[in-house]
Enzyme design. Sequence first.
Site, PDB file in Angstrom:
ATOM      1  N   TYR A   1      54.073  21.281  36.054  1.00 28.02           N
ATOM      2  CA  TYR A   1      53.636  21.875  34.785  1.00 28.02           C
ATOM      3  C   TYR A   1      52.701  20.894  34.088  1.00 28.02           C
ATOM      4  O   TYR A   1      52.956  20.414  32.993  1.00 28.02           O
ATOM      5  CB  TYR A   1      54.810  22.276  33.902  1.00 28.02           C
ATOM      6  CG  TYR A   1      54.462  23.485  33.048  1.00 28.02           C
ATOM      7  CD1 TYR A   1      54.397  24.752  33.620  1.00 28.02           C
ATOM      8  CD2 TYR A   1      54.160  23.354  31.711  1.00 28.02           C
ATOM      9  CE1 TYR A   1      54.040  25.855  32.866  1.00 28.02           C
ATOM     10  CE2 TYR A   1      53.796  24.455  30.944  1.00 28.02           C
ATOM     11  CZ  TYR A   1      53.733  25.702  31.531  1.00 28.02           C
ATOM     12  OH  TYR A   1      53.366  26.796  30.780  1.00 28.02           O
ATOM     13  N   LEU A   2      51.618  20.597  34.785  1.00 24.78           N
ATOM     14  CA  LEU A   2      50.747  19.483  34.427  1.00 24.78           C
ATOM     15  C   LEU A   2      50.047  19.700  33.093  1.00 24.78           C
ATOM     16  O   LEU A   2      49.725  20.825  32.713  1.00 24.78           O
ATOM     17  CB  LEU A   2      49.690  19.284  35.524  1.00 24.78           C
ATOM     18  CG  LEU A   2      50.220  19.027  36.940  1.00 24.78           C
ATOM     19  CD1 LEU A   2      49.047  18.857  37.903  1.00 24.78           C
ATOM     20  CD2 LEU A   2      51.132  17.810  36.985  1.00 24.78           C
ATOM     21  N   HIS A   3      49.815  18.595  32.406  1.00 28.98           N
ATOM     22  CA  HIS A   3      49.034  18.576  31.175  1.00 28.98           C
ATOM     23  C   HIS A   3      48.099  17.370  31.227  1.00 28.98           C
ATOM     24  O   HIS A   3      48.064  16.626  32.218  1.00 28.98           O
ATOM     25  CB  HIS A   3      49.936  18.544  29.943  1.00 28.98           C
ATOM     26  CG  HIS A   3      50.970  17.462  29.953  1.00 28.98           C
ATOM     27  ND1 HIS A   3      50.654  16.117  29.907  1.00 28.98           N
ATOM     28  CD2 HIS A   3      52.324  17.527  30.009  1.00 28.98           C
ATOM     29  CE1 HIS A   3      51.767  15.401  29.927  1.00 28.98           C
ATOM     30  NE2 HIS A   3      52.789  16.219  29.991  1.00 28.98           N
ATOM     31  N   GLU A   4      47.343  17.175  30.160  1.00 26.89           N
ATOM     32  CA  GLU A   4      46.340  16.116  30.157  1.00 26.89           C
ATOM     33  C   GLU A   4      46.952  14.738  30.360  1.00 26.89           C
ATOM     34  O   GLU A   4      46.310  13.846  30.938  1.00 26.89           O
ATOM     35  CB  GLU A   4      45.534  16.160  28.857  1.00 26.89           C
ATOM     36  CG  GLU A   4      44.425  15.118  28.746  1.00 26.89           C
ATOM     37  CD  GLU A   4      43.324  15.291  29.782  1.00 26.89           C
ATOM     38  OE1 GLU A   4      42.585  14.307  30.022  1.00 26.89           O
ATOM     39  OE2 GLU A   4      43.180  16.404  30.350  1.00 26.89           O
TER      40      GLU A   4
ATOM     41  N   HIS B   1      49.412  13.938  32.406  1.00 19.95           N
ATOM     42  CA  HIS B   1      49.494  13.746  33.853  1.00 19.95           C
ATOM     43  C   HIS B   1      48.113  13.457  34.450  1.00 19.95           C
ATOM     44  O   HIS B   1      47.959  12.610  35.337  1.00 19.95           O
ATOM     45  CB  HIS B   1      50.060  14.993  34.531  1.00 19.95           C
ATOM     46  CG  HIS B   1      51.460  15.349  34.157  1.00 19.95           C
ATOM     47  ND1 HIS B   1      51.768  16.497  33.462  1.00 19.95           N
ATOM     48  CD2 HIS B   1      52.631  14.721  34.375  1.00 19.95           C
ATOM     49  CE1 HIS B   1      53.070  16.568  33.291  1.00 19.95           C
ATOM     50  NE2 HIS B   1      53.623  15.498  33.827  1.00 19.95           N
TER      51      HIS B   1
ATOM     52  N   GLY C   1      53.736   7.143  32.910  1.00 16.79           N
ATOM     53  CA  GLY C   1      53.321   7.264  31.521  1.00 16.79           C
ATOM     54  C   GLY C   1      54.230   6.483  30.589  1.00 16.79           C
ATOM     55  O   GLY C   1      55.441   6.395  30.809  1.00 16.79           O
TER      56      GLY C   1
ATOM     57  N   LYS D   1      55.142   7.283  27.624  1.00 21.47           N
ATOM     58  CA  LYS D   1      56.033   8.094  26.805  1.00 21.47           C
ATOM     59  C   LYS D   1      57.480   7.923  27.248  1.00 21.47           C
ATOM     60  O   LYS D   1      58.393   7.888  26.431  1.00 21.47           O
ATOM     61  CB  LYS D   1      55.637   9.572  26.856  1.00 21.47           C
ATOM     62  CG  LYS D   1      56.487  10.450  25.939  1.00 21.47           C
ATOM     63  CD  LYS D   1      56.036  11.894  25.968  1.00 21.47           C
ATOM     64  CE  LYS D   1      56.440  12.558  27.263  1.00 21.47           C
ATOM     65  NZ  LYS D   1      57.921  12.741  27.349  1.00 21.47           N
TER      66      LYS D   1
ATOM     67  N   LEU E   1      52.118  14.563  24.361  1.00 20.47           N
ATOM     68  CA  LEU E   1      52.098  15.640  25.342  1.00 20.47           C
ATOM     69  C   LEU E   1      53.346  15.568  26.220  1.00 20.47           C
ATOM     70  O   LEU E   1      53.768  14.500  26.659  1.00 20.47           O
ATOM     71  CB  LEU E   1      50.856  15.541  26.214  1.00 20.47           C
ATOM     72  CG  LEU E   1      49.518  15.816  25.537  1.00 20.47           C
ATOM     73  CD1 LEU E   1      48.388  15.757  26.558  1.00 20.47           C
ATOM     74  CD2 LEU E   1      49.524  17.164  24.851  1.00 20.47           C
TER      75      LEU E   1
ATOM     76  N   SER F   1      55.624  18.360  29.139  1.00 17.81           N
ATOM     77  CA  SER F   1      55.790  19.692  29.717  1.00 17.81           C
ATOM     78  C   SER F   1      56.772  20.519  28.902  1.00 17.81           C
ATOM     79  O   SER F   1      56.657  21.746  28.825  1.00 17.81           O
ATOM     80  CB  SER F   1      56.280  19.572  31.165  1.00 17.81           C
ATOM     81  OG  SER F   1      55.324  18.892  31.956  1.00 17.81           O
TER      82      SER F   1
END
Length: 283
Positions: A32-35, A37, A147, A149, A184, A186
Amino acid sequence: MEERSGIAEVRAWVAARRARGGRVGFVPTMGYLHEGHLRLVDAARGTAGAVVMSIFVNPLQFGPSEDLARYPRDLPRDRALAAGRGVDLLFTPAVEAMYPPGSATRVEPGPLATRWEGAVRPGHFGGVLTVVLKLFGIVQPDVAIFGRKDFQQAALVRQMVRDFDLPVEVRVAPTVRESDGLALSSRNTYLSPAERAQGLGLSRALRTACEAWAAGERDAGRLARMMHEVVARHPGLEPDYIAVVSPDTLEPVTEAGPDTVALVAARAGRTRLLDNAILAEGL
């Protein structure tokens, strides 16, 4: 971009690329990739000639009451995003390939995992480190990108690499945020508009701590209290923990230095959000 789901196929692909020279970079994800990733892909590309990404929703890191069944999944979308960002190989194993019948060995994370996320989610980091160790063994990367986070997770992966003498360089890339500061994730897809507004309390609390540190505040207890006060101004946001800690031991500190880390995790509705900041770097 090529895609493989078998372990032997991935090893053969990596061996062939390595035989042609250059380093192999690795970005492990649950999809469920986002920026955020995709920035990890950029970081891997900056240090390696070939980039492998895995997409695997790891059941070992979910507790019995957690969101494994509803964790967001969209493999066609992820394929398109990964290919568009320049991933060379996408590894998409099935659960049965990663944990075949009889699979029983698990990684014991040690004391670094007992606080914060480890206290809130017993067994979580054992599942994380087990799958990361397996993925490192399969992909055999020169460098792996995580990451910031998930600060505690990255610290535990680094410790595992040191403790097991794994030939992998672990790099940690900065957290990517939306324009209003929300980190960010998922899981942000779970948030209703009202819950998303509540979730901004995490980044606002961190920004308050960073700004206070920049203005000269060094008392970690006062910084933590400031963060609590900001979170309390967001009704419905229920903190799991708020802390000011050493970046190495993750133990609470009394005096905050430039590399001290502010941690915050809270629930907005049914969704757990976590975030952090290195005080001297700000948000």
